[in-house]
Design a protein around this motif. Structure first.
Motif, short mmCIF file in Angstrom:
data_model
loop_
_atom_site.label_atom_id
_atom_site.label_comp_id
_atom_site.label_asym_id
_atom_site.label_seq_id
_atom_site.Cartn_x
_atom_site.Cartn_y
_atom_site.Cartn_z
N LYS A 189 -20.51 54.27 14.71
CA LYS A 189 -19.62 54.71 15.77
C LYS A 189 -19.24 56.17 15.57
N ALA A 190 -19.15 56.90 16.68
CA ALA A 190 -18.61 58.26 16.68
C ALA A 190 -17.39 58.26 17.60
N VAL A 191 -16.30 58.81 17.11
CA VAL A 191 -15.09 58.95 17.90
C VAL A 191 -14.78 60.44 17.98
N LEU A 192 -14.62 60.95 19.19
CA LEU A 192 -14.38 62.37 19.41
C LEU A 192 -13.05 62.57 20.12
N LYS A 193 -12.34 63.62 19.72
CA LYS A 193 -11.07 63.94 20.35
C LYS A 193 -11.03 65.44 20.62
N ALA A 194 -10.90 65.81 21.89
CA ALA A 194 -10.82 67.21 22.27
C ALA A 194 -9.38 67.69 22.16
N GLU A 195 -9.19 68.75 21.42
CA GLU A 195 -7.89 69.38 21.26
C GLU A 195 -8.00 70.81 21.78
N PRO A 196 -6.89 71.53 21.99
CA PRO A 196 -6.97 72.87 22.60
C PRO A 196 -7.95 73.85 21.93
N GLU A 197 -8.03 73.84 20.62
CA GLU A 197 -8.91 74.79 19.93
C GLU A 197 -9.82 74.10 18.92
N ASN A 198 -10.12 72.82 19.17
CA ASN A 198 -10.81 72.03 18.16
C ASN A 198 -11.44 70.79 18.80
N LEU A 199 -12.57 70.38 18.26
CA LEU A 199 -13.16 69.08 18.59
C LEU A 199 -13.14 68.27 17.30
N ALA A 200 -12.33 67.22 17.27
CA ALA A 200 -12.23 66.36 16.09
C ALA A 200 -13.25 65.24 16.22
N ILE A 201 -13.98 64.99 15.13
CA ILE A 201 -15.03 63.97 15.12
C ILE A 201 -14.81 63.03 13.94
N ARG A 202 -14.97 61.74 14.19
CA ARG A 202 -14.95 60.74 13.11
C ARG A 202 -16.21 59.89 13.28
N TYR A 258 -17.74 69.90 25.68
CA TYR A 258 -18.81 69.39 24.81
C TYR A 258 -18.71 67.88 24.62
N LEU A 259 -17.50 67.37 24.50
CA LEU A 259 -17.29 65.93 24.38
C LEU A 259 -17.87 65.22 25.60
N GLN A 260 -17.57 65.72 26.79
CA GLN A 260 -18.04 65.09 28.02
C GLN A 260 -19.57 65.21 28.16
N GLN A 261 -20.13 66.36 27.81
CA GLN A 261 -21.58 66.52 27.88
C GLN A 261 -22.28 65.55 26.94
N MET A 303 -18.05 50.28 4.70
CA MET A 303 -18.28 51.22 5.78
C MET A 303 -18.10 52.64 5.24
N ASN A 304 -19.04 53.50 5.51
CA ASN A 304 -18.99 54.91 5.14
C ASN A 304 -18.47 55.68 6.33
N SER A 305 -17.63 56.69 6.08
CA SER A 305 -17.10 57.47 7.19
C SER A 305 -16.94 58.93 6.79
N ALA A 306 -16.88 59.76 7.81
CA ALA A 306 -16.68 61.19 7.62
C ALA A 306 -15.97 61.74 8.85
N THR A 307 -15.20 62.80 8.63
CA THR A 307 -14.52 63.47 9.73
C THR A 307 -14.86 64.95 9.69
N ALA A 308 -14.77 65.56 10.85
CA ALA A 308 -14.99 67.01 10.95
C ALA A 308 -14.11 67.56 12.06
N ASN A 309 -13.62 68.75 11.84
CA ASN A 309 -12.91 69.49 12.87
C ASN A 309 -13.78 70.69 13.21
N VAL A 310 -14.19 70.77 14.46
CA VAL A 310 -15.11 71.81 14.91
C VAL A 310 -14.31 72.82 15.74
N PRO A 311 -14.12 74.03 15.22
CA PRO A 311 -13.36 75.02 15.98
C PRO A 311 -14.09 75.43 17.27
N THR A 312 -13.47 75.19 18.40
CA THR A 312 -14.01 75.59 19.70
C THR A 312 -12.93 75.41 20.76
N GLU A 313 -12.92 76.27 21.73
CA GLU A 313 -12.00 76.12 22.86
C GLU A 313 -12.64 75.27 23.96
N ASN A 314 -13.88 74.83 23.73
CA ASN A 314 -14.62 74.06 24.73
C ASN A 314 -14.82 72.60 24.30
#
Length: 105
Positions: free
Chosen positions: A55-68, A16-19, A1-12
């Motif tokens: 699979k995409a897993v997203l986690k909304a944090e106060p100033e970040n959207l974490a993606i795996r 964005y996760l819900q949209q 399985m290949n995987s990657a993570t990203a932290n996307v700086p945003t207060e929203n």
């Protein structure tokens, strides 16, 4: 399985996760709350011929959207990165382009 993570700086991140999850819930297996989302891309989604589901897993944090992302091949992973980036940039049009700092594994 290949995987990657990203932290996307945003207060929203939660917005964005819900949209994104609502957008794909019409055609994919999606589970989400305002803080966490999981999207399953079946191996035959959009006519692609991948070896396995992804699979995409997203986690909304106060100033970040974490993606795996998890995919069956490097090619599949690269395609998913592009799809996710384009969709999130569209939803985040006021602050796009977002910054995706993709890291392997």
């Amino acid at each position: 399985m290949n995987s990657a993570t990203a932290n996307v700086p945003t207060e929203n991140g939660s917005r964005y996760l819900q949209q994104l999850c609502k957008h794909w819930s019409h055609s994919l297996d999606v589970d989400f709350t305002p803080e966490h989302g999981t999207i399953i891309f079946p191996r035959d989604a959009r006519g692609a011929d991948w070896d396995d589901d992804a699979k995409a897993v997203l986690k909304a944090e106060p100033e970040n959207l974490a993606i795996r992302l998890e995919a069956s091949s490097a090619e599949h992973l690269a395609a998913l990165k592009g799809v996710l980036e384009r969709h999130l940039d569209r939803f985040a049009h006021r602050e796009a382009p977002l910054t995706f700092d993709w890291q392997a594994g």
